[in-house]
Enzyme design. Structure first.
Site, PDB file in Angstrom:
ATOM      1  N   ASP A 182      47.780 -22.422  11.767  1.00 32.04           N
ATOM      2  CA  ASP A 182      46.572 -22.996  12.323  1.00 32.04           C
ATOM      3  C   ASP A 182      46.466 -24.410  11.749  1.00 32.04           C
ATOM      4  OD1 ASP A 182      43.942 -23.202  13.462  1.00 32.04           O
ATOM      5  OD2 ASP A 182      43.148 -22.802  11.463  1.00 32.04           O
TER       6      ASP A 182
ATOM      7  N   ASP B 229      43.169 -26.814  11.682  1.00 28.85           N
ATOM      8  CA  ASP B 229      41.927 -27.157  10.986  1.00 28.85           C
ATOM      9  C   ASP B 229      41.666 -26.216   9.818  1.00 28.85           C
ATOM     10  OD1 ASP B 229      40.458 -29.256  12.929  1.00 28.85           O
ATOM     11  OD2 ASP B 229      41.562 -27.786  14.100  1.00 28.85           O
TER      12      ASP B 229
ATOM     13  N   GLY C 265      43.466 -23.978  17.880  1.00 25.20           N
ATOM     14  CA  GLY C 265      42.342 -24.060  18.796  1.00 25.20           C
ATOM     15  C   GLY C 265      41.803 -25.469  18.880  1.00 25.20           C
TER      16      GLY C 265
ATOM     17  N   LYS D 283      45.985 -17.632  21.070  1.00 25.55           N
ATOM     18  CA  LYS D 283      46.825 -17.907  19.901  1.00 25.55           C
ATOM     19  C   LYS D 283      47.912 -16.843  19.749  1.00 25.55           C
ATOM     20  CE  LYS D 283      44.256 -20.814  16.760  1.00 25.55           C
ATOM     21  NZ  LYS D 283      43.961 -21.020  15.335  1.00 25.55           N
TER      22      LYS D 283
ATOM     23  N   ASP E  47      42.778 -19.355   9.093  1.00 23.19           N
ATOM     24  CA  ASP E  47      41.572 -19.218   8.269  1.00 23.19           C
ATOM     25  C   ASP E  47      40.373 -18.648   9.004  1.00 23.19           C
ATOM     26  OD1 ASP E  47      39.418 -21.918   8.541  1.00 23.19           O
ATOM     27  OD2 ASP E  47      41.226 -21.772   9.747  1.00 23.19           O
TER      28      ASP E  47
ATOM     29  N   ASN F 260      39.169 -16.635  14.967  1.00 22.61           N
ATOM     30  CA  ASN F 260      40.020 -16.825  16.142  1.00 22.61           C
ATOM     31  C   ASN F 260      41.509 -16.693  15.813  1.00 22.61           C
ATOM     32  OD1 ASN F 260      39.837 -19.304  14.682  1.00 22.61           O
ATOM     33  ND2 ASN F 260      40.561 -20.426  16.476  1.00 22.61           N
TER      34      ASN F 260
END
Length: 412
Positions: free
Chosen positions: A188, A190, A279, A323, A346, A349
């Protein structure tokens, strides 16, 4: 008639120096023993060497010869003789990785008690890292006195409970090829590969009120309290009218998570396919792909008309299900089974993506993700992921030194 075989356990201790092992095994060779097991460890220049041997000759004569040989080089030795040759206990069944900054004696004691409580015996311990955290790798197996193998889930859940109170991270994996045959990893972006949230940085350029609104929506989505797709559309709408130049402005301010470069560089050396499933937004993530030399990327696309953001997202949103679908797509493209894939994230999602991968790692994650991840990490250094994958800090630094890249950044 040949004498009844016996086993002799020999433990040598003292200052480490060349020749200790050679002296011991010269004696063992003269007595014609069969070597059943041997282990050696050195801590701060102090050696402990253990050898388990079988012999059908005079065990007491062997014992005396070993003691004399070790005394001649100023090493202490203990021997234990038992009738018969016992079956050598089967190998370890699980790896337990304990990570802390620091690992206190109290924390380690809690881990050891928890292992004993589920009938697990610690077979071996080695340090795998001293930077940026201390990492200890424990090889464990069912207790010989109680050889019933407990379920993997019971061992993990008990240690997760201990980690929460002991101030350390604890990862549990089965021993075997599966731990060392991972070939693809997805991150991921962010709050995982980078620090902070890109959409909040973009919203800040639209004003403090917009930033606060977007932050609240982001936090709700990451906790799993809001539908991610709906939340994303509402957050992106706040960006309507911003000039496309804000993308370059935000991209120039991105800060990688400490250890990100080391992690990617090391995994690429090992032949991993490394990429992003986010995302967030492709206009940002594609720059990370170029900067870090990643292999693939999946992210959302912002609509831009006449040089300004419209506040809309193009195409299908890369949400929780998206994802996982992206992970499956990239794994298939590289012909890599999902059990050989790793996912790191984290937020809520990321739940499906981490559950789909053979190893899902929750990195400083929200409770919803920690509850389903295979392993949870709470230290702010991404290279801790390497230790979970069985790579040691020494191995990383030897490879970095060979390329002139070795350095340790002082930790705050």
């Amino acid at each position: 008639m040949m004498a009844r075989p016996v086993t002799v356990l020999i433990t040598v201790a003292g200052p480490d120096r060349p020749g200790v092992t050679s002296v011991l095994f010269t004696v063992l060779t003269r007595h014609g023993v069969e070597l059943l097991d041997v282990e050696q460890v050195v801590i701060r220049g102090q050696l402990t060497l253990g050898a388990l041997v079988a012999t059908n000759r005079d065990a007491e004569a062997l014992q005396e010869a070993v003691e004399q040989a070790m005394a001649s080089i100023n090493m202490t030795v203990r021997t234990s003789i038992q009738d018969g040759v016992e079956e050598v206990r089967r190998g370890s069944t699980h790896v337990v990785l304990v990570l802390g900054q620091p690992i206190t004696a109290r924390a380690f004691s809690q881990v050891a008690r928890a292992l004993a409580g589920v009938g697990a015996n610690i077979d071996a311990i080695r340090r795998v890292a001293d930077y940026p955290v201390t990492g200890l790798e424990l090889m464990v197996s069912p207790n010989p006195a109680d050889p019933t193998e407990r379920p993997h889930g019971a061992l993990r859940s008990r240690l997760v409970e201990v980690a929460a109170t002991a101030g350390v991270d604890v990862a549990v994996e089965r021993v075997g090829l599966a731990r060392r045959n991972k070939r693809l990893i997805v991150f991921d972006v962010d709050s995982t590969l980078i620090q902070g949230e890109v959409i909040e940085m973009l919203a800040a350029l639209a004003g403090p009120e917009a930033e606060a609104r977007v932050r609240a929506l982001t936090e709700g989505a990451m906790r799993g309290e809001l539908d991610f797709t709906e939340s994303l559309h509402r957050r992106v709408a706040v960006l309507s009218g911003l000039p496309v130049s804000v993308l370059d402005e935000v991209a120039s301010k991105l800060e990688l998570t400490p250890g990100a470069r080391t992690t990617i560089r090391t995994l690429k050396r090992l032949g991993y396919r490394c990429g992003i499933v986010s995302g967030g937004f492709g206009s940002i993530t594609r720059r990370l792909v170029d900067e870090l030399g990643l292999d693939f990327c999946a992210a959302n696309e912002l609509e831009i008309v006449d040089g300004r953001l419209t506040g809309r997202v193009l195409g299908t949103v890369v949400d929780r299900e998206g994802k996982a679908a992206a992970l499956r797509r990239f794994a298939a493209a590289y012909n890599i089974p999902l059990e050989q894939c790793v996912a790191v994230g984290d937020g809520a999602n990321d739940i499906d993506m981490l559950s789909t991968a053979g190893l899902g790692i929750a990195f400083n994650a929200k409770p919803a993700l920690r509850a389903v991840a295979h392993t949870t990490l709470s230290h702010p250094y991404l290279d801790v992921v390497l230790f979970v994958l069985g790579v040691t800090r020494d191995e990383v630094e030897v490879a970095d030194a060979a390329e002139g890249l070795l350095r340790r950044v002082p930790l705050s």
